[in-house]
Write a protein that holds these residues in place. Structure first.
Motif, PDB file in Angstrom:
ATOM      1  N   ALA A   1       0.819  -1.230  -0.079  1.00  0.00           N
ATOM      2  CA  ALA A   1      -0.014   0.075  -0.028  1.00  0.00           C
ATOM      3  C   ALA A   1       0.894   1.126   0.046  1.00  0.00           C
ATOM      4  N   VAL A   2       0.379   2.246  -0.957  1.00  0.00           N
ATOM      5  CA  VAL A   2       0.722   3.606  -0.680  1.00  0.00           C
ATOM      6  C   VAL A   2      -0.260   4.807  -0.435  1.00  0.00           C
ATOM      7  N   ARG A   3      -0.213   5.033   0.643  1.00  0.00           N
ATOM      8  CA  ARG A   3      -1.245   5.938   1.057  1.00  0.00           C
ATOM      9  C   ARG A   3      -0.914   7.424   1.607  1.00  0.00           C
ATOM     10  N   PRO A   4      -1.602   8.264   0.675  1.00  0.00           N
ATOM     11  CA  PRO A   4      -1.381   9.804   1.258  1.00  0.00           C
ATOM     12  C   PRO A   4      -1.880  10.032   2.647  1.00  0.00           C
ATOM     13  N   LEU A   5      -0.762  10.337   3.618  1.00  0.00           N
ATOM     14  CA  LEU A   5      -1.377  10.673   5.047  1.00  0.00           C
ATOM     15  C   LEU A   5      -1.591  12.049   5.159  1.00  0.00           C
ATOM     16  N   ARG A   6      -0.729  13.200   4.512  1.00  0.00           N
ATOM     17  CA  ARG A   6      -1.022  14.515   4.881  1.00  0.00           C
ATOM     18  C   ARG A   6      -0.670  15.060   3.336  1.00  0.00           C
ATOM     19  N   VAL A   7      -1.919  16.088   3.007  1.00  0.00           N
ATOM     20  CA  VAL A   7      -1.660  16.740   1.655  1.00  0.00           C
ATOM     21  C   VAL A   7      -1.935  18.118   2.001  1.00  0.00           C
ATOM     22  N   GLU A   8      -0.935  18.907   1.647  1.00  0.00           N
ATOM     23  CA  GLU A   8      -1.224  20.526   1.712  1.00  0.00           C
ATOM     24  C   GLU A   8      -0.354  20.896   0.417  1.00  0.00           C
ATOM     25  N   TYR A   9      -0.815  22.311   0.443  1.00  0.00           N
ATOM     26  CA  TYR A   9      -0.354  23.160  -0.533  1.00  0.00           C
ATOM     27  C   TYR A   9       0.889  23.419  -0.401  1.00  0.00           C
ATOM     28  N   ALA A  10       1.870  23.774  -1.807  1.00  0.00           N
ATOM     29  CA  ALA A  10       3.259  24.054  -1.804  1.00  0.00           C
ATOM     30  C   ALA A  10       3.243  25.523  -0.986  1.00  0.00           C
ATOM     31  N   PRO A  11       4.270  25.926  -0.365  1.00  0.00           N
ATOM     32  CA  PRO A  11       4.288  27.121   0.042  1.00  0.00           C
ATOM     33  C   PRO A  11       4.399  28.249  -0.738  1.00  0.00           C
TER      34      PRO A  11
END
Length: 386
Positions: free
Chosen positions: A306-316
């Motif tokens: 499995a490869v799961r995205p844990l935290r997704v945020e916009y680039a600075p």
């Protein structure tokens, strides 16, 4: 105006001044050209540029025409079907580089060989007369039959017994649960050991320990993008393990660094849902990432579960603008929901009043009542802070 013919290499004469028209009151003498713009300048133009001998236009490359739908015929435009996707080549791996069990012996064999070598060294010392008399008396041993000292025979016996003892004790190894040994001799793969407990392995073999347990790797923020190309930073959780110890150790230099690069390459190809997106889209992105990383890591002996995205945020660089856009979208959605609720309440109130016969309203009175109720409901929702 007349034009005098000339060769292509010659140039045309400057434009002649307009001839004075009789009776127009022009100045006497040679008429001069009057400039309308003071910065105007006259440039000589070659005649062969004014009068070309080419009869037809220069040929232009034709592009494929786009046939659109004709109105009223029901004909649909022609759509060019994309060709079949070319599969990416799988990195070739040496077919002989496959995990196979190595030849090892139980640990009892190594202990017995080491003890036999020590016993041989002790017997050779007694036979050569090197054991002190006090030791002989304490051990109740008879004196040496031939105390001839260290001769060639004694040295040969010492060498054989010592070699046996070193090989016996030097080859003892302890296998651990969840780890394996990759053995090699003079640069050649000699097998893998997944056994646990005490065992004897040839001490001349080079050993490399490999962790074969199920492992969880939490990566650092990696660059990614959503479906619209907005830059993101994603932290992923990868569940994996080493399936083929030979390929994971010998086919590449560092299998953990290779797995990290595979995850980064997959994030560059798969669009990830931005913060606050739908859960179904996030699950779809995780499945696509898992398939890509598993396909890239399989040739080197790694099994990815499995490869799961844990935290997704916009680039600075785009975080401030996207946060403002997100807040504006949330406010617009909240206003739309509040307006729908007010409209439903007004409609329900007016319908109840008219259906039950409490009031008899014409169009003007109905519009006034709807306006007043809308203002009242909106003011009431604003006071409650909704």
């Amino acid at each position: 105006m007349s034009t005098t013919s000339s060769t292509p290499s010659s140039t045309a004469a400057p434009a002649a001044s307009p001839e004075p028209v009789p009776g127009s009151g022009a100045a006497e003498g040679a008429a001069r050209h009057t400039r309308l713009i003071h910065s105007e300048a006259t440039t000589e133009i070659p005649v062969h540029l004014l009068f070309r001998d080419e009869s037809g236009p220069a040929p232009l490359p034709l592009r494929p025409a786009v046939v659109a739908r004709r109105q009223g015929t029901g004909e649909q435009p022609r759509v060019r079907r994309p060709g079949p996707a070319v599969p990416r080549p799988v990195p070739p791996v040496d077919p002989e580089l496959t995990e196979r069990p190595a030849r090892v012996l139980p640990g009892a064999a190594g202990v017995a060989a080491g003890a036999l070598g020590l016993a041989g060294c002790a017997a050779t010392s007694w036979w050569a007369g090197l054991v002190p008399p006090l030791v002989l008396q304490s051990l109740a041993l008879p004196p040496a039959p031939a105390a001839g000292g260290l001769g060639p025979v004694a040295w040969a016996a010492y060498a054989a017994a010592g070699t046996l003892g070193l090989f016996g004790f030097g080859g003892l190894s302890r296998g651990r649960t969840g780890s394996a040994w990759v053995l090699g001799l003079f640069g050649r793969y000699r097998g893998s050991v997944r056994r646990t407990g005490l065992m004897w392995v040839n001490p001349l073999l080079l050993r490399r320990r490999v962790d074969v347990r199920l492992r969880h790797w939490r990566g650092e923020p990696m660059p990614a993008a959503d479906g619209n190309g907005v830059a993101l930073r994603v932290v992923t959780l990868v569940v994996w393990r080493v399936r083929d110890t030979a390929r994971a150790t010998l086919a590449i230099e560092d299998h953990e660094a290779y797995l990290r690069q595979c995850v980064e390459a997959a994030l560059a190809r798969v669009p990830v849902e931005p913060p606050g997106g739908a859960r179904a889209s996030a699950d779809g992105a995780g499945e696509a990432l898992t398939r890509m990383v598993a396909a890239d890591a399989a040739p080197v002996g790694l099994e990815v579960f499995a490869v799961r995205p844990l935290r997704v945020e916009y680039a600075p660089e785009v975080a401030a603008a996207m946060n403002r856009r997100r807040i504006a979208a949330l406010e617009a959605r909240e206003r739309a929901d509040a307006l729908d609720s007010v409209v439903d309440s007004v409609e329900d109130t007016v319908t109840r009043l008219t259906v039950r016969g409490l009031v008899d309203l014409d169009d003007y009175e109905r519009k006034a009542l709807v306006r007043d109720l809308t203002v009242a409901f909106c003011a009431g929702r604003g006071d409650t802070g909704v």
